[in-house]
Design an enzyme around this catalytic site. Sequence first.
Site, PDB file in Angstrom:
ATOM      1  N   TYR A  75       0.506   2.046  -2.323  1.00  0.00           N
ATOM      2  CA  TYR A  75      -0.563   2.810  -1.675  1.00  0.00           C
ATOM      3  C   TYR A  75      -1.948   2.227  -1.970  1.00  0.00           C
ATOM      4  CZ  TYR A  75      -3.347   6.768  -0.097  1.00  0.00           C
ATOM      5  OH  TYR A  75      -4.268   7.544   0.539  1.00  0.00           O
ATOM      6  N   GLU A 110      -6.707  -2.583   3.811  1.00  0.00           N
ATOM      7  CA  GLU A 110      -7.544  -1.988   4.852  1.00  0.00           C
ATOM      8  C   GLU A 110      -9.026  -2.289   4.600  1.00  0.00           C
ATOM      9  OE1 GLU A 110      -6.739   2.196   5.364  1.00  0.00           O
ATOM     10  OE2 GLU A 110      -4.585   1.896   5.035  1.00  0.00           O
TER      11      GLU A 110
END
EC number: 4.2.1.134
Length: 322
Positions: A246, A253
């Site tokens: 995660y 990103e």
Amino acid sequence: AQGHGAKGDNIYEFQIEFLEPVEPNPVCRVTQRQLNITVQKKESNWWERLTKQEKRPVFLAPDFDRWLDESDAEMELKEKEEEKINKMKIESRVPKDPFKHLKKGYLAMYNLVQFLGFSWIFVNMTVRLFILGKGKAHSFYDTFHTIADMMYFCQTLALMEIINSFIGLVRAPLIPAVMQVFGRNFVLFVILGSLEEMQSKPVVFFIFYLWSIVELFRYPYYMLSCIGIEWKPLTWLRYTVWIPFYPLGGLAEAVCIVQSIPIFSETGKFSLGLPNPLNVTIQFSFLLQIYLIALFLGIFVNFRHLYKQRKQHLGPKKRKMK
């Protein structure tokens, strides 16, 4: 029985003639301290005394910790019946959901479709990576053109998770669902989907790959939960795999956004010019810099939420006090 006592080894025996018939095969259990013999009545009723003879044998002594007289037994039975009746009354007050099975079927199907979609993405990318090799152009640089359609489908469908949480179809909190779905869709549709220059960058491979790894365990876990099945290895994976992947996905990103800022600055895409004497233009690249701060705050909030879930499902179980 044969035992060793104060007078050495001896054979010990006793006979008890019970007041009423008992089951012929008593249950015997030997411990380090004693021999326990459990004798069951043939009929569950109250006895006036234990033996046929009125006078209790000298070697018998009642265990007052387990002693229950007739009035106590009746009171205990009455309490159990009242508890059962109260439970039935409470259950009858709760309205039955006529669409319960339909909702479970929809949720199970939704999670199955998402699992199949992300499985296709993961397998396709893995095969391309090992067949084409990381040193060849297509394994990294052609990811968007081969995977984007399926990722568009899965991430558009993921909007249903916000709706499911909003209408109370699932117990998942709304804010983490909104942050994850909109965060991913912003990167996918706005950053990658609108800039051809970004679509051939290696960071796309890492974003898609990290997203799919996490979902490979999340969606089957929820799918099995819908039909009342819990598989402990899958539960552990669902609440553990996110720990490394995660944050790495969030970092990928962020790298993608940083790489897109110069392109948006140069092209002026999505920038907003306001009619005013100073001709002030709100640069989209500036908004992206602000979004980067929000991205890391969102990662922290979701990380905290996932950690609480992990403690709830995998942490030590609290013992109930009697």
